[in-house]
Write a protein that holds these residues in place. Structure first.
Motif, PDB file in Angstrom:
ATOM      1  N   MET A  31       1.801   8.826  -7.200  1.00  0.00           N
ATOM      2  CA  MET A  31       2.835   7.980  -6.320  1.00  0.00           C
ATOM      3  C   MET A  31       2.268   6.652  -6.191  1.00  0.00           C
ATOM      4  SD  MET A  31       4.355   8.856  -2.580  1.00  0.00           S
ATOM      5  CE  MET A  31       4.811   7.953  -1.755  1.00  0.00           C
ATOM      6  N   LEU A  90       2.211   4.286  -4.185  1.00  0.00           N
ATOM      7  CA  LEU A  90       2.180   4.298  -2.794  1.00  0.00           C
ATOM      8  C   LEU A  90       1.755   2.775  -2.218  1.00  0.00           C
ATOM      9  CD1 LEU A  90       2.809   5.437   0.175  1.00  0.00           C
ATOM     10  CD2 LEU A  90       0.481   6.039   0.363  1.00  0.00           C
ATOM     11  N   SER A  91       0.670   2.206  -2.845  1.00  0.00           N
ATOM     12  CA  SER A  91       0.020   1.073  -2.309  1.00  0.00           C
ATOM     13  C   SER A  91       1.400  -0.242  -2.746  1.00  0.00           C
ATOM     14  CB  SER A  91      -1.040   0.884  -3.300  1.00  0.00           C
ATOM     15  OG  SER A  91      -1.527  -0.142  -2.837  1.00  0.00           O
ATOM     16  N   ILE A 115      -4.064   0.832   2.787  1.00  0.00           N
ATOM     17  CA  ILE A 115      -2.921   1.624   2.327  1.00  0.00           C
ATOM     18  C   ILE A 115      -4.052   2.982   1.872  1.00  0.00           C
ATOM     19  CG2 ILE A 115      -0.909   2.374   0.873  1.00  0.00           C
ATOM     20  CD1 ILE A 115      -0.376   0.344   3.212  1.00  0.00           C
ATOM     21  N   PRO A 116      -3.524   4.319   2.201  1.00  0.00           N
ATOM     22  CA  PRO A 116      -4.308   5.411   1.711  1.00  0.00           C
ATOM     23  C   PRO A 116      -3.976   5.862   0.070  1.00  0.00           C
ATOM     24  CG  PRO A 116      -2.734   5.999   3.096  1.00  0.00           C
ATOM     25  CD  PRO A 116      -2.380   4.680   3.050  1.00  0.00           C
ATOM     26  N   ALA A 117      -4.387   4.624  -0.614  1.00  0.00           N
ATOM     27  CA  ALA A 117      -3.912   5.141  -2.218  1.00  0.00           C
ATOM     28  C   ALA A 117      -4.815   4.004  -2.877  1.00  0.00           C
ATOM     29  CB  ALA A 117      -2.421   4.971  -2.466  1.00  0.00           C
ATOM     30  N   SER A 173       4.279   0.026  -0.800  1.00  0.00           N
ATOM     31  CA  SER A 173       3.866  -0.401   1.039  1.00  0.00           C
ATOM     32  C   SER A 173       3.826  -1.889   0.924  1.00  0.00           C
ATOM     33  CB  SER A 173       2.626   0.306   1.305  1.00  0.00           C
ATOM     34  OG  SER A 173       2.951   1.749   1.251  1.00  0.00           O
ATOM     35  N   LYS A 174       3.109  -2.357  -0.195  1.00  0.00           N
ATOM     36  CA  LYS A 174       2.757  -3.703  -0.013  1.00  0.00           C
ATOM     37  C   LYS A 174       3.623  -4.657  -0.539  1.00  0.00           C
ATOM     38  CE  LYS A 174      -1.337  -3.391   1.995  1.00  0.00           C
ATOM     39  NZ  LYS A 174      -1.614  -3.944   3.299  1.00  0.00           N
ATOM     40  N   TRP A 223      -3.665  12.321   2.315  1.00  0.00           N
ATOM     41  CA  TRP A 223      -4.037  10.828   2.670  1.00  0.00           C
ATOM     42  C   TRP A 223      -5.248  10.440   1.928  1.00  0.00           C
ATOM     43  CZ3 TRP A 223       0.246   9.432   4.072  1.00  0.00           C
ATOM     44  CH2 TRP A 223       1.035  10.142   4.738  1.00  0.00           C
TER      45      TRP A 223
END
Lengths: 341, 173
Positions: free
Chosen positions: B165, B167-168, A115-117, B171-172, A253
């Protein structure tokens, strides 16, 4: 869902007997299409078979609505014999009665999706240097492979071949302005500023090719330090190759990382892409698509917010974009040279 | 920006229907219901901070006032600019003395200001050199500068409140 899948597979595999579908797992990596994986087993004569498959289904509402899975399914079928690495697609079903919404089935590719984070512990993806460079090389090579697909020979003209790169850019601006306006819930001065800039700075004529449309970290599967497959072809189209490069390199990203998608220094990325046979990198075109990348991402976020506001989805991951979209406006301001990021 | 009540109702609904049935640990479930109880009570009492909305209104008002002065001094021919000028003149003052935070609907006012500002952005953007029917008038450069100055200021203001954010985790799972 298991029973419906078994019935569907029986209609597609007339040679198979005793089809059995195992537990269905819902995946959360994507924010757009719904993804499920499952094992299917069957008999053919006296031999037993088993295979893991993936269903990608249209959501009721979401980031890239209105959805139409058929063009991406047909495009992926059309390039099945190319060297591009992606999960091969098997069947498309448009009838919503089968699984509540149109879907397609593709092969399962094992591996991890970085994941790009930063993760929950503040660690970036690709902490291992050898893996980062190996994946980075593949990242460049696969993009060059996509851009080198012979669109005419592969019968991709149903994707509406633009006359040249200028027309492709014009279309891209129209498409994302359309998304922006459909998602409008109030004034959006930064979007208007960026869209005016894009219309006033369309790039000149140039070559067009197959464009993935969402080529970035977060959309590929890594296995054994290599990219095993590229995913998420929802935005596939024919356009300017710089669109994919700008999107992959966008600050969207990479968080605080100087590397494109946490993977490569932008200069290495463009150099390795060209070494792999990619298109000649044109900085002016790249800049145009850098601005478009911010507009594209902001309009995707706004579309999610609108779907949530209208009550067409209750997924809170759409609602969060209401607060996160100013981050995208900052990316746009940076690409327009208004602020230093 | 969505209405705060709408957002909080969404949070409550998600916690109640998507999260609670899938929490098996008794302590975690007890905490979750305490949060639901608290949020439910807060939702009917809170709103966006007036100060944040008022700062944004002040910023837009200042940019629009400057734009109106530039347009009045240069008298460009395009009708769209006189329309923007008229819209600016019709806006209510953002001066807090015109009403207390409790009596002014800053959310609605911010929307109205931002709409006029967006009209200005479009009027200036549509007159870029080389674009069809562009008016060769230096005032556009000054207006563009004025537009950019506000966009930058607002971006900085927004960035101040923006949390990274997750995001990780989203998403996971």
């Amino acid at each position: 869902m298991r029973e419906a899948l078994a019935t569907f597979l029986a209609s597609k595999m007339p040679q198979a007997d005793d089809i059995s579908v195992g537990a269905v797992t819902r995946h959360t990596e994507g924010f757009s299409l719904q993804t499920f994986s499952f094992d299917v087993s069957w008999r053919e004569g006296s031999s037993a078979h088993q295979r893991r498959l993936v269903v990608r289904r249209e959501p009721p509402a979401g980031l890239l609505e209105p959805y139409d899975l058929e063009p991406q399914f047909l495009a992926l079928q059309a390039i099945a014999d190319s060297p591009v690495r992606f999960p091969r697609v098997l069947w498309y079903e448009a009838d919503p009665a089968v699984l509540s919404a149109p879907f397609y089935v593709m092969e399962w590719v094992a591996g991890e999706v970085p994941i790009p984070a930063l993760d929950a512990h503040g660690r970036p993806p690709f902490p291992d240097e050898q893996q980062r460079l190996s994946v980075g090389r593949d990242f460049c090579r696969i993009l060059a492979d996509i851009h080198n697909v012979d669109a005419r020979a592969a019968d991709l003209e149903f994707l509406d071949m633009p006359r040249d790169a200028r027309q492709a850019a014009q279309r891209a601006v129209d498409v994302w302005e359309g998304y922006t306006e459909r998602a409008r819930l109030g004034p959006m001065p930064m979007m208007t500023e960026a869209l005016c800039w894009l219309r006033n700075n369309l790039p000149p004529e140039g070559d067009v090719c197959l464009v993935h449309g969402d080529y970035r970290t977060g959309n590929f599967i890594v296995r054994d330090d290599r990219i095993a497959a590229f995913l998420d072809w929802e935005m596939v189209h024919l356009g300017d190759p710089m669109e994919d490069l700008a999107w992959a390199m966008s600050k969207i990203w990479r968080g605080e990382s100087p590397r494109a998608g946490y993977l490569l220094d932008p200069n290495d990325f463009t150099a390795w892409y060209q070494e792999a046979g990619g298109a000649k990198v044109d900085q002016d075109r790249l800049h145009f698509y850098e601005v478009l990348s911010g507009v594209k991402m902001a309009s995707i976020m706004l579309t999610g917010v609108k779907a949530w506001h209208d009550g067409r989805t209750r997924d809170m991951r759409m609602a969060i974009f209401d607060q996160q979209v100013p981050g995208m406006y900052a990316a746009i301001a940076g690409s327009l040279g208004l602020i230093q990021l | 920006m969505l209405n705060l009540d709408e957002l909080l109702q969404g949070v409550l609904e998600s916690l109640e229907t998507d999260v609670a049935p899938n929490v098996s640990d008794r302590k975690a479930k007890a905490q979750l219901y305490a949060c639901l109880d608290l949020l439910g009570n807060l939702a009917v009492k809170v709103d966006w901070k007036a100060q944040i909305l008022r700062d944004e209104c002040d910023g837009i008002r200042s940019a629009l006032t400057r734009a109106a002065q530039l347009i009045a001094a240069a008298s460009p021919k395009r009708r769209v600019l006189s329309e923007v000028s008229a819209a600016i003149a019709a806006l209510p003052s953002s001066d807090a003395r015109q009403g207390s935070d409790e009596t002014v609907d800053w959310f609605a006012r911010r929307r109205r200001y931002a709409q006029v500002f967006e009209d200005l952005v479009r009027a200036v953007g549509d007159n870029s050199p080389g674009s069809e029917g562009a008016e060769p008038h230096g005032v556009y450069d000054e207006l563009r500068e004025c537009v950019h100055e506000h966009l930058v200021n607002q971006t900085i203001r927004d960035a101040f409140y923006l949390k990274p954010m997750r995001l990780s985790e989203m998403s996971k799972g």
